[in-house]
Design a protein around this motif. Sequence first.
Motif, PDB file in Angstrom:
ATOM      1  N   HIS A  70      -5.224 -17.357  10.423  1.00 49.40           N
ATOM      2  CA  HIS A  70      -5.863 -16.049  10.615  1.00 49.40           C
ATOM      3  C   HIS A  70      -5.287 -15.448  11.887  1.00 49.40           C
ATOM      4  CE1 HIS A  70      -8.994 -16.966   7.608  1.00 49.40           C
ATOM      5  NE2 HIS A  70      -8.746 -18.199   7.998  1.00 49.40           N
ATOM      6  N   LEU A  71      -4.687 -14.269  11.758  1.00 49.26           N
ATOM      7  CA  LEU A  71      -4.061 -13.619  12.901  1.00 49.26           C
ATOM      8  C   LEU A  71      -4.711 -12.269  13.164  1.00 49.26           C
ATOM      9  CD1 LEU A  71      -1.601 -15.206  11.201  1.00 49.26           C
ATOM     10  CD2 LEU A  71      -0.425 -14.567  13.265  1.00 49.26           C
ATOM     11  N   TYR A  72      -4.813 -11.955  14.450  1.00 52.05           N
ATOM     12  CA  TYR A  72      -5.442 -10.708  14.885  1.00 52.05           C
ATOM     13  C   TYR A  72      -4.577 -10.099  15.972  1.00 52.05           C
ATOM     14  CZ  TYR A  72      -9.322 -12.923  12.530  1.00 52.05           C
ATOM     15  OH  TYR A  72     -10.116 -13.540  11.581  1.00 52.05           O
ATOM     16  N   ILE A  73      -4.568  -8.777  16.020  1.00 55.02           N
ATOM     17  CA  ILE A  73      -3.794  -8.079  17.051  1.00 55.02           C
ATOM     18  C   ILE A  73      -4.707  -7.056  17.726  1.00 55.02           C
ATOM     19  CG2 ILE A  73      -2.850  -6.360  15.445  1.00 55.02           C
ATOM     20  CD1 ILE A  73      -0.155  -6.732  17.147  1.00 55.02           C
ATOM     21  N   ALA A  74      -4.551  -6.948  19.048  1.00 55.75           N
ATOM     22  CA  ALA A  74      -5.362  -6.023  19.839  1.00 55.75           C
ATOM     23  C   ALA A  74      -4.497  -4.874  20.323  1.00 55.75           C
ATOM     24  CB  ALA A  74      -5.964  -6.754  21.037  1.00 55.75           C
ATOM     25  N   MET A 112     -10.214  -0.058  23.028  1.00 55.71           N
ATOM     26  CA  MET A 112      -9.520  -1.202  22.475  1.00 55.71           C
ATOM     27  C   MET A 112      -9.914  -1.362  21.013  1.00 55.71           C
ATOM     28  SD  MET A 112      -9.818  -5.239  23.416  1.00 55.71           S
ATOM     29  CE  MET A 112     -10.826  -4.803  24.770  1.00 55.71           C
ATOM     30  N   GLU A 113      -8.930  -1.783  20.241  1.00 53.03           N
ATOM     31  CA  GLU A 113      -9.153  -1.988  18.809  1.00 53.03           C
ATOM     32  C   GLU A 113      -8.557  -3.331  18.393  1.00 53.03           C
ATOM     33  OE1 GLU A 113      -8.107   0.144  14.533  1.00 53.03           O
ATOM     34  OE2 GLU A 113      -7.137   0.869  16.364  1.00 53.03           O
ATOM     35  N   ILE A 114      -9.299  -4.108  17.618  1.00 56.42           N
ATOM     36  CA  ILE A 114      -8.820  -5.381  17.083  1.00 56.42           C
ATOM     37  C   ILE A 114      -8.595  -5.187  15.586  1.00 56.42           C
ATOM     38  CG2 ILE A 114      -9.253  -7.860  16.806  1.00 56.42           C
ATOM     39  CD1 ILE A 114      -9.272  -6.922  19.747  1.00 56.42           C
ATOM     40  N   ARG A 115      -7.425  -5.601  15.124  1.00 58.74           N
ATOM     41  CA  ARG A 115      -7.106  -5.493  13.694  1.00 58.74           C
ATOM     42  C   ARG A 115      -6.678  -6.855  13.155  1.00 58.74           C
ATOM     43  NH1 ARG A 115      -2.868  -0.465  14.133  1.00 58.74           N
ATOM     44  NH2 ARG A 115      -4.244   0.938  15.270  1.00 58.74           N
ATOM     45  N   LYS A 116      -6.936  -7.057  11.870  1.00 56.81           N
ATOM     46  CA  LYS A 116      -6.370  -8.222  11.210  1.00 56.81           C
ATOM     47  C   LYS A 116      -4.880  -7.987  11.067  1.00 56.81           C
ATOM     48  CE  LYS A 116     -10.312  -9.978   8.741  1.00 56.81           C
ATOM     49  NZ  LYS A 116     -10.825 -10.457   7.474  1.00 56.81           N
ATOM     50  N   PHE A 117      -4.152  -9.046  11.176  1.00 56.42           N
ATOM     51  CA  PHE A 117      -2.697  -9.017  11.197  1.00 56.42           C
ATOM     52  C   PHE A 117      -2.128  -8.726   9.815  1.00 56.42           C
ATOM     53  CE2 PHE A 117       1.415 -10.802  12.463  1.00 56.42           C
ATOM     54  CZ  PHE A 117       1.417 -10.589  13.831  1.00 56.42           C
ATOM     55  N   SER A 118      -1.009  -7.995   9.780  1.00 60.39           N
ATOM     56  CA  SER A 118      -0.245  -7.777   8.557  1.00 60.39           C
ATOM     57  C   SER A 118       1.238  -7.770   8.931  1.00 60.39           C
ATOM     58  CB  SER A 118      -0.647  -6.461   7.887  1.00 60.39           C
ATOM     59  OG  SER A 118      -0.347  -5.372   8.735  1.00 60.39           O
TER      60      SER A 118
END
Length: 144
Positions: A41-45, A1-7
Motif C-alpha cells: 500500500h503506497l501513499y503520496i503527500a 496538505m493532501e494525501i493520495r493513494k499511489f498510482s
Amino acid sequence: MEIRKFSKEYIGKAALIEKACFSVAWDEAALAAELKNPCSHLYIAFAHGKAAGYAAIYAVEGEADIARVAVLPEFRRRGIAETMLLYALKDIGASTAFLDVRESNLPAVKLYEKLGFKSMGVRKNYYSDPAENAVLMKLEARGE
C-alpha cells in the motif's frame, strides 16, 4: 496538505523523494513492482502542489509493516509524515504495525513514539551505507 493513494503517475515523483531521503533508494522499477504487489500500500503527500513525501506499507492479515516513510528535507517538521502514517494505518485497518528505523534518526524515533510505537529491541548492523543499527518498533491498536 493532501494525501493520495499511489498510482503509476506518481512513480517518478516518489523515486525523486527516495533519492533525496535514502542512501539505498528504491528506483522507478522497484516502485512499479510495489504497485503490482497486492500486499503493498503506497501513499503520496502533496504540500503546496508539490509531491512532498510518500509511504510504503505492507499489510497482511491485520498486520502492517511500514517499509518506507520519506519526506523531502524542505518539507520536514510540518506534520507530513505523521499525517501520512495516520491516514495509511486507518486506510489499511491494521491492528498491529511494525517498523525499523535507524538508531541515529532521532526525529523519526520521536515521531513514532508520539504515534504510540514502542521499541522492541535493536537489530545490529541492519542498515548499510552507512552501517547502522535499527530500532525495531511496534504499534498495537488501542485496547489490545
